[in-house]
Scaffold this motif. Structure first.
Motif, mmCIF file in Angstrom:
data_model
loop_
_atom_site.group_PDB
_atom_site.id
_atom_site.type_symbol
_atom_site.label_atom_id
_atom_site.label_comp_id
_atom_site.label_asym_id
_atom_site.label_seq_id
_atom_site.Cartn_x
_atom_site.Cartn_y
_atom_site.Cartn_z
ATOM 1 N N SER A 89 0.832 -1.212 0.000
ATOM 2 C CA SER A 89 0.000 0.000 0.000
ATOM 3 C C SER A 89 0.862 1.256 0.000
ATOM 4 C CB SER A 89 -0.940 0.019 1.211
ATOM 5 O OG SER A 89 -1.908 -0.991 1.093
ATOM 6 N N LEU A 90 1.952 1.224 0.732
ATOM 7 C CA LEU A 90 2.870 2.367 0.750
ATOM 8 C C LEU A 90 3.472 2.579 -0.637
ATOM 9 C CD1 LEU A 90 4.491 4.589 2.164
ATOM 10 C CD2 LEU A 90 6.148 2.823 2.821
ATOM 11 N N LEU B 137 1.199 6.595 -6.930
ATOM 12 C CA LEU B 137 0.083 7.498 -7.226
ATOM 13 C C LEU B 137 0.475 8.956 -6.983
ATOM 14 C CD1 LEU B 137 -2.819 5.346 -5.763
ATOM 15 C CD2 LEU B 137 -2.442 5.901 -8.181
ATOM 16 N N PHE B 138 1.195 9.240 -5.900
ATOM 17 C CA PHE B 138 1.686 10.595 -5.650
ATOM 18 C C PHE B 138 2.585 11.050 -6.801
ATOM 19 C CE2 PHE B 138 1.496 9.733 -0.812
ATOM 20 C CZ PHE B 138 0.207 10.250 -0.727
ATOM 21 N N ILE C 299 -4.659 12.470 -4.645
ATOM 22 C CA ILE C 299 -5.569 12.246 -3.523
ATOM 23 C C ILE C 299 -5.872 10.756 -3.373
ATOM 24 C CG2 ILE C 299 -7.894 12.707 -2.630
ATOM 25 C CD1 ILE C 299 -7.568 15.543 -3.920
ATOM 26 N N LEU C 300 -5.952 10.035 -4.479
ATOM 27 C CA LEU C 300 -6.100 8.579 -4.415
ATOM 28 C C LEU C 300 -4.895 7.965 -3.698
ATOM 29 C CD1 LEU C 300 -7.666 6.028 -5.122
ATOM 30 C CD2 LEU C 300 -6.564 6.065 -7.374
ATOM 31 N N GLY C 301 -3.725 8.543 -3.891
ATOM 32 C CA GLY C 301 -2.544 8.094 -3.154
ATOM 33 C C GLY C 301 -2.742 8.233 -1.649
ATOM 34 N N TRP C 302 -3.330 9.344 -1.211
ATOM 35 C CA TRP C 302 -3.624 9.527 0.219
ATOM 36 C C TRP C 302 -4.629 8.478 0.706
ATOM 37 C CZ3 TRP C 302 -0.966 12.565 3.396
ATOM 38 C CH2 TRP C 302 -0.263 13.646 2.869
ATOM 39 N N ILE C 303 -5.628 8.193 -0.127
ATOM 40 C CA ILE C 303 -6.644 7.202 0.247
ATOM 41 C C ILE C 303 -5.996 5.832 0.442
ATOM 42 C CG2 ILE C 303 -8.675 5.938 -0.601
ATOM 43 C CD1 ILE C 303 -9.517 8.629 -1.975
ATOM 44 N N VAL C 304 -5.122 5.441 -0.470
ATOM 45 C CA VAL C 304 -4.424 4.154 -0.356
ATOM 46 C C VAL C 304 -3.506 4.146 0.868
ATOM 47 C CG1 VAL C 304 -2.713 2.647 -1.476
ATOM 48 C CG2 VAL C 304 -4.580 3.635 -2.824
#
Length: 160
Positions: free
Chosen positions: A37-38, A44-45, A97-102
């Motif tokens: 996940s990281l 994604l970021f 933002i999807l990166g933050w969600i993951v």
């Protein structure tokens, strides 16, 4: 140099707020994920940030403007990622933002992303597209006929 500073200021204020500062506020007490996940969140970021920066570069160097509506590009930018989707800058922000969600798996981040996605879409439909149509006329209409609003597509027609 002035154009660079204006782009930097806009980036810090607008996408910096919605894609960095607000997610940091939402997740300030949360524990980040680890392992796969990281790694996925970092990808994604990177993809989201790179997409946004590439678009800003094209706005500044080709369009001679910024993403700010009050200092928009003087030429219609249809190169780079704009060959695949009409709104890659927004897609880049939502990808980050999807990166933050993951990374944090926080429901509030999903709500934030949904709110932003709806707000972006409404702004694009009711302001940006109308403004671009008035400013660039048939050039913008031709562009819209070749490139989708959101979902990427293979480039069709001439590239600028």
């Amino acid at each position: 140099m002035v154009l660079l500073l204006k782009n930097l200021l806009f980036t810090i204020v607008a996408p910096g707020t919605v894609a960095v500062y607000v997610p940091l506020l939402i997740t300030r007490n949360g524990a980040p994920a680890s392992g796969a996940s990281l790694v996925i969140s970092l990808v994604l970021f990177g993809v989201g940030g790179a997409a946004y920066l590439w678009c800003v570069w094209n706005f500044a160097t080709f369009g001679r403007g910024t993403p700010a509506p009050i200092d928009a590009p003087k030429k219609l930018v249809v190169r780079g990622l704009y060959r695949y989707t009409r709104n890659p800058m927004y897609v880049g922000v939502l990808t980050a933002i999807l990166g933050w969600i993951v990374l944090y798996r926080a429901a509030a981040l999903i709500v934030h992303a949904l709110f932003l996605g709806i707000a972006f879409n409404l702004f694009i439909i009711y302001y940006e597209e109308r403004h671009l149509r008035r400013q660039f006329g048939s050039e913008y209409d031709d562009y819209c006929a070749r490139v989708r609003r959101w979902l990427p597509t293979r480039p069709r027609g001439p590239a600028a």
